[in-house]
Design a protein around this motif. Structure first.
Motif, PDB file in Angstrom:
ATOM      1  N   ALA A 150       0.816  -1.213   0.000  1.00  0.00           N
ATOM      2  CA  ALA A 150       0.000   0.000   0.000  1.00  0.00           C
ATOM      3  C   ALA A 150       0.852   1.266   0.000  1.00  0.00           C
ATOM      4  CB  ALA A 150      -0.915   0.004   1.226  1.00  0.00           C
ATOM      5  N   HIS A 151       0.300   2.310  -0.619  1.00  0.00           N
ATOM      6  CA  HIS A 151       0.880   3.671  -0.667  1.00  0.00           C
ATOM      7  C   HIS A 151       2.403   3.658  -0.470  1.00  0.00           C
ATOM      8  CE1 HIS A 151       0.253   3.210   3.661  1.00  0.00           C
ATOM      9  NE2 HIS A 151      -1.037   3.444   3.559  1.00  0.00           N
ATOM     10  N   PHE A 152       3.098   3.257  -1.517  1.00  0.00           N
ATOM     11  CA  PHE A 152       4.522   2.924  -1.512  1.00  0.00           C
ATOM     12  C   PHE A 152       5.391   3.974  -0.811  1.00  0.00           C
ATOM     13  CE2 PHE A 152       8.747   2.713  -3.317  1.00  0.00           C
ATOM     14  CZ  PHE A 152       9.013   1.362  -3.419  1.00  0.00           C
ATOM     15  N   ASP A 153       5.225   5.250  -1.146  1.00  0.00           N
ATOM     16  CA  ASP A 153       6.054   6.311  -0.557  1.00  0.00           C
ATOM     17  C   ASP A 153       5.215   7.176   0.385  1.00  0.00           C
ATOM     18  OD1 ASP A 153       4.644   7.087  -2.802  1.00  0.00           O
ATOM     19  OD2 ASP A 153       6.257   8.291  -3.679  1.00  0.00           O
ATOM     20  N   PHE A 154       4.572   6.515   1.330  1.00  0.00           N
ATOM     21  CA  PHE A 154       3.601   7.106   2.252  1.00  0.00           C
ATOM     22  C   PHE A 154       4.048   8.419   2.906  1.00  0.00           C
ATOM     23  CE2 PHE A 154       1.927   7.086   6.701  1.00  0.00           C
ATOM     24  CZ  PHE A 154       0.592   7.328   6.421  1.00  0.00           C
ATOM     25  N   ILE A 185      -1.425   1.849  -6.901  1.00  0.00           N
ATOM     26  CA  ILE A 185      -1.437   3.284  -7.214  1.00  0.00           C
ATOM     27  C   ILE A 185      -2.511   3.903  -6.339  1.00  0.00           C
ATOM     28  CG2 ILE A 185      -1.748   5.049  -8.975  1.00  0.00           C
ATOM     29  CD1 ILE A 185      -0.861   3.044 -11.061  1.00  0.00           C
ATOM     30  N   ASN A 186      -2.076   4.721  -5.400  1.00  0.00           N
ATOM     31  CA  ASN A 186      -2.946   5.292  -4.372  1.00  0.00           C
ATOM     32  C   ASN A 186      -3.093   6.786  -4.641  1.00  0.00           C
ATOM     33  OD1 ASN A 186      -3.456   6.638  -1.715  1.00  0.00           O
ATOM     34  ND2 ASN A 186      -3.389   4.552  -0.922  1.00  0.00           N
ATOM     35  N   THR A 187      -4.323   7.248  -4.785  1.00  0.00           N
ATOM     36  CA  THR A 187      -4.555   8.646  -5.183  1.00  0.00           C
ATOM     37  C   THR A 187      -4.701   9.606  -4.013  1.00  0.00           C
ATOM     38  OG1 THR A 187      -6.953   8.296  -5.344  1.00  0.00           O
ATOM     39  CG2 THR A 187      -5.649   7.948  -7.351  1.00  0.00           C
ATOM     40  N   SER A 188      -4.433   9.144  -2.795  1.00  0.00           N
ATOM     41  CA  SER A 188      -4.652  10.013  -1.626  1.00  0.00           C
ATOM     42  C   SER A 188      -3.731  11.228  -1.617  1.00  0.00           C
ATOM     43  CB  SER A 188      -4.487   9.222  -0.329  1.00  0.00           C
ATOM     44  OG  SER A 188      -3.167   8.733  -0.190  1.00  0.00           O
ATOM     45  N   PHE A 196       0.900  14.528  -6.948  1.00  0.00           N
ATOM     46  CA  PHE A 196       1.415  13.202  -7.269  1.00  0.00           C
ATOM     47  C   PHE A 196       0.611  12.122  -6.554  1.00  0.00           C
ATOM     48  CE2 PHE A 196       4.055  15.112  -3.912  1.00  0.00           C
ATOM     49  CZ  PHE A 196       3.853  14.218  -2.869  1.00  0.00           C
ATOM     50  N   THR A 197       0.626  10.943  -7.163  1.00  0.00           N
ATOM     51  CA  THR A 197       0.042   9.759  -6.536  1.00  0.00           C
ATOM     52  C   THR A 197       1.101   9.127  -5.628  1.00  0.00           C
ATOM     53  OG1 THR A 197       0.760   8.392  -8.397  1.00  0.00           O
ATOM     54  CG2 THR A 197      -1.466   9.298  -8.503  1.00  0.00           C
ATOM     55  N   LEU A 198       0.681   8.118  -4.881  1.00  0.00           N
ATOM     56  CA  LEU A 198       1.596   7.320  -4.073  1.00  0.00           C
ATOM     57  C   LEU A 198       1.578   5.891  -4.638  1.00  0.00           C
ATOM     58  CD1 LEU A 198       0.387   8.515  -0.546  1.00  0.00           C
ATOM     59  CD2 LEU A 198       2.293   9.446  -1.861  1.00  0.00           C
ATOM     60  N   PRO A 199       2.636   5.414  -5.279  1.00  0.00           N
ATOM     61  CA  PRO A 199       3.879   6.137  -5.533  1.00  0.00           C
ATOM     62  C   PRO A 199       3.728   7.138  -6.661  1.00  0.00           C
ATOM     63  CG  PRO A 199       3.965   4.013  -6.620  1.00  0.00           C
ATOM     64  CD  PRO A 199       2.667   4.049  -5.846  1.00  0.00           C
ATOM     65  N   ASN A 200       4.752   7.986  -6.779  1.00  0.00           N
ATOM     66  CA  ASN A 200       4.714   8.951  -7.872  1.00  0.00           C
ATOM     67  C   ASN A 200       5.013   8.254  -9.200  1.00  0.00           C
ATOM     68  OD1 ASN A 200       7.557   8.697  -8.140  1.00  0.00           O
ATOM     69  ND2 ASN A 200       7.932  10.382  -6.734  1.00  0.00           N
ATOM     70  N   PHE A 201       4.830   8.974 -10.273  1.00  0.00           N
ATOM     71  CA  PHE A 201       4.963   8.372 -11.604  1.00  0.00           C
ATOM     72  C   PHE A 201       6.384   7.872 -11.877  1.00  0.00           C
ATOM     73  CE2 PHE A 201       1.138  10.829 -13.625  1.00  0.00           C
ATOM     74  CZ  PHE A 201       0.272  10.027 -12.901  1.00  0.00           C
ATOM     75  N   THR A 216      -2.915  -2.357  -8.627  1.00  0.00           N
ATOM     76  CA  THR A 216      -4.271  -2.055  -8.178  1.00  0.00           C
ATOM     77  C   THR A 216      -4.401  -0.545  -8.090  1.00  0.00           C
ATOM     78  OG1 THR A 216      -3.674  -2.166  -5.827  1.00  0.00           O
ATOM     79  CG2 THR A 216      -4.467  -4.200  -6.869  1.00  0.00           C
ATOM     80  N   LEU A 217      -5.630  -0.075  -8.003  1.00  0.00           N
ATOM     81  CA  LEU A 217      -5.895   1.355  -7.931  1.00  0.00           C
ATOM     82  C   LEU A 217      -6.798   1.617  -6.737  1.00  0.00           C
ATOM     83  CD1 LEU A 217      -5.715   4.196  -9.215  1.00  0.00           C
ATOM     84  CD2 LEU A 217      -7.689   3.583 -10.631  1.00  0.00           C
ATOM     85  N   GLY A 218      -6.344   2.471  -5.817  1.00  0.00           N
ATOM     86  CA  GLY A 218      -7.118   2.723  -4.609  1.00  0.00           C
ATOM     87  C   GLY A 218      -7.172   4.187  -4.241  1.00  0.00           C
ATOM     88  N   SER A 219      -8.325   4.603  -3.756  1.00  0.00           N
ATOM     89  CA  SER A 219      -8.492   5.986  -3.303  1.00  0.00           C
ATOM     90  C   SER A 219      -8.018   6.174  -1.868  1.00  0.00           C
ATOM     91  CB  SER A 219      -9.966   6.381  -3.386  1.00  0.00           C
ATOM     92  OG  SER A 219     -10.733   5.574  -2.501  1.00  0.00           O
TER      93      SER A 219
END
Length: 258
Positions: A150-154, A185-188, A196-201, A216-219
């Motif tokens: 989850a959210h790689f670079d939190f 890919i976490n859009t929080s 940027f998303t977590l992780p970034n591009f 996966t794609l998560g909000s």
């Protein structure tokens, strides 16, 4: 492209969420989603205010009730987000024997401090915080036995686009690819006001270059309003067409044809 799934959602079975399962499912249907995976927090750090909050039996019973009620409208999947599995191995093993569709691993704490606490900045620079985070994340990646990281670079959710040695990041991604662990890919980050998303591009590019493709794609929604938030911005990723988006069912990755 419109995404009709969200694989990182929290209800009031997580201590920090606002809406109950049924209200979230109803909102997801209204937004046109066809798949939703709940990923309730499991926290074993005594300093976390979610410590011992999770109730597997009540959560499972409600999931089954809603599956029956909404089976013709949406696929409801049961997951968890387990924090710091490398520190709570016996507790993690217990969850591995339960009937989840997806198990996410995450990292929220550096010692006695949550990564978002300002007190951390009195101890370390943002760069040092991120370095320590990725070193601990390497241990989690090595541990394995989970489906999604989850959210790689939190910490960047709190400290912005802080730089770190790319070799640390590459080592973690190599473990994911080698062990068939999927990147989320976490859009929080977008919802928190960053661009940027977590992780970034850049990290997603590294993942692709190392042979990874499944995502996966998560909000990371904690309310019904946040479901699917900012998913449309994923289309801005230059190599979007190389990614394989999917969900987990019975802990098996299933590609979704968008």
């Amino acid at each position: 492209m419109n995404f009709n799934f969200d694989t990182h959602v929290h209800s009031t079975f997580s201590v920090d969420a606002k809406d109950n399962l049924e209200d979230i499912v109803s909102s997801a249907i209204a937004k046109g989603l066809k798949h939703i995976c709940f990923t309730e927090h499991i926290d074993h750090n005594p300093k976390d205010y979610g410590y011992q909050f999770y109730d597997f039996e009540k959560y499972s019973n409600e999931i089954e009730r809603l599956k029956d009620k909404f089976s013709s409208e949406i696929q409801i999947l049961k997951g968890i987000e387990f924090s710091e599995p490398h520190l709570y191995k016996s507790e993690f093993e217990k969850e591995l024997n339960r009937d989840y569709d997806m198990i996410m691993a995450s990292l929220h704490w550096l010692g006695d401090n949550f990564y978002g606490e300002k007190e951390l900045l009195s101890k370390y620079s943002p760069e040092k915080i991120l370095e320590k985070y990725f070193k601990d994340l390497t241990v989690i990646a090595e541990l394995g036995n989970f489906d999604v990281l989850a959210h790689f670079d939190f910490p960047r959710r709190y400290y912005g686009q802080v730089s770190v040695d790319n070799h640390l990041i590459e080592d973690i991604l190599k473990f994911l690819v080698r062990n068939n662990i999927v990147l989320e890919i976490n859009t929080s980050g977008l919802r928190k006001g960053y661009n940027f998303t977590l992780p970034n591009f850049d990290i997603i590019d590294m993942y692709l270059n190392l042979g990874g493709k499944n995502v996966t794609l998560g909000s990371d929604a904690h309310s019904r309003e946040e479901i699917g938030a900012d998913f449309g911005k994923i289309n801005q990723f230059q190599h979007f067409d190389k990614l394989e988006f999917g969900i987990f069912k019975d802990r098996q990755f299933q590609k979704l044809y968008l």
